[in-house]
Design an enzyme around this catalytic site. Structure first.
Site, PDB file in Angstrom:
ATOM      1  N   HIS A 163      68.358 -30.234 -28.033  1.00 34.44           N
ATOM      2  CA  HIS A 163      69.629 -29.708 -27.528  1.00 34.44           C
ATOM      3  C   HIS A 163      69.330 -28.828 -26.318  1.00 34.44           C
ATOM      4  CE1 HIS A 163      73.874 -28.062 -28.604  1.00 34.44           C
ATOM      5  NE2 HIS A 163      73.618 -27.852 -27.325  1.00 34.44           N
TER       6      HIS A 163
ATOM      7  N   GLU B 206      71.564 -33.711 -27.805  1.00 34.29           N
ATOM      8  CA  GLU B 206      72.826 -33.012 -28.039  1.00 34.29           C
ATOM      9  C   GLU B 206      73.145 -32.109 -26.856  1.00 34.29           C
ATOM     10  OE1 GLU B 206      72.474 -32.259 -32.875  1.00 34.29           O
ATOM     11  OE2 GLU B 206      72.255 -30.579 -31.468  1.00 34.29           O
TER      12      GLU B 206
ATOM     13  N   HIS C  36      73.683 -28.840 -39.181  1.00 32.21           N
ATOM     14  CA  HIS C  36      73.845 -27.398 -38.996  1.00 32.21           C
ATOM     15  C   HIS C  36      73.733 -26.686 -40.343  1.00 32.21           C
ATOM     16  CE1 HIS C  36      74.686 -24.273 -35.968  1.00 32.21           C
ATOM     17  NE2 HIS C  36      74.966 -23.561 -37.033  1.00 32.21           N
TER      18      HIS C  36
END
Length: 238
Positions: free
Chosen positions: A43, A70, A190
């Site tokens: 990410h 991401e 997450h």
């Protein structure tokens, strides 16, 4: 089968804290794949405080499993993804100064924007996924963007599970059922951990992939990276 994609942002964070190349991101990614992980997630953020844009380019030549990038689809991120053409791009609506992702897309409000971005990625043969809260309306909205998959934002589930509240899984079941009926693939991530991932996997129909970073790397400090990856694979596919 539910695939395990390991988010390696924390490896880059540790490397960057000393300004050198220890731990070496490339070697760690190769090791993670050799230990059985079925994907690598990164990410990159605009300030490059962990994963750098050059890391994303370098890993393109290294990752042999699924490569998932991401990020918030600002222009620099879109350009990077189109250059690299990973297996999957996951769109996340986090602010540039966000410590970590903290919400899913409002797929109704941002439908036209998401539809435009997703169509560009799909023209370039990149699988797309949208980070969403476990709300059926947001899943339905995601369908209209043309995305291939959604990624369920699992912080609320993890928090409830840690407090002994297993009913926190229900919105995720409802969202997954709606996604399945609409033909969307289902990812999740997450705050998933060794403690809560097995129950989540057992309850979510059609779960294709989980992306886990912070917990997995933290657990590896005590249990070892290879061992932890094997533990996750066992919980996901037992």
């Amino acid at each position: 089968m539910t695939k395990l994609s390991v988010n390696v942002n924390k490896i880059a964070t540790l490397r960057n804290s000393r300004g050198g190349d220890v731990p070496n991101l490339i070697k760690t990614v190769k090791d993670i794949e050799s230990f059985g992980a079925e994907g690598i997630t990164i990410h990159p953020r605009p300030d490059e405080r962990h994963i750098r844009y050059q890391d994303a380019r370098d890993l393109k030549e290294v990752v042999k499993t699924e490569y998932n990038i991401e990020g918030n689809p600002i222009k620099s991120f879109i350009d990077l993804v189109l250059e690299i053409r990973p297996t999957q791009v996951t769109l996340v609506p986090d602010a540039e100064d966000a410590i970590t992702s903290n919400a899913g897309w409002d797929t109704v409000k941002h439908k036209d924007f998401l539809k435009e971005v997703i169509s560009e990625f799909k023209r370039n043969h990149i699988r797309t996924s949208i980070f969403v809260n476990p709300v059926v309306e947001m899943v339905v909205g995601a369908v209209e963007t043309g995305t291939d998959r959604i990624e369920l934002y699992t912080e609320a589930y993890a928090h409830a599970f840690a407090e002994g509240n297993k009913t926190g899984i229900q919105p995720y079941i409802d969202a997954a059922v709606a996604a399945g009926k609409a033909g969307l693939g289902i990812n999740a991530g997450h705050d998933l951990s060794l403690d809560n991932v097995k129950f989540f996997k057992e309850k979510i129909p059609g779960l294709l992939e989980v992306s886990i970073g912070h917990a997995l790397i933290s657990e590896s400090l005590y249990l070892g990276l290879e061992n932890v990856i094997q533990l996750y694979l066992g919980k996901l596919n037992s």
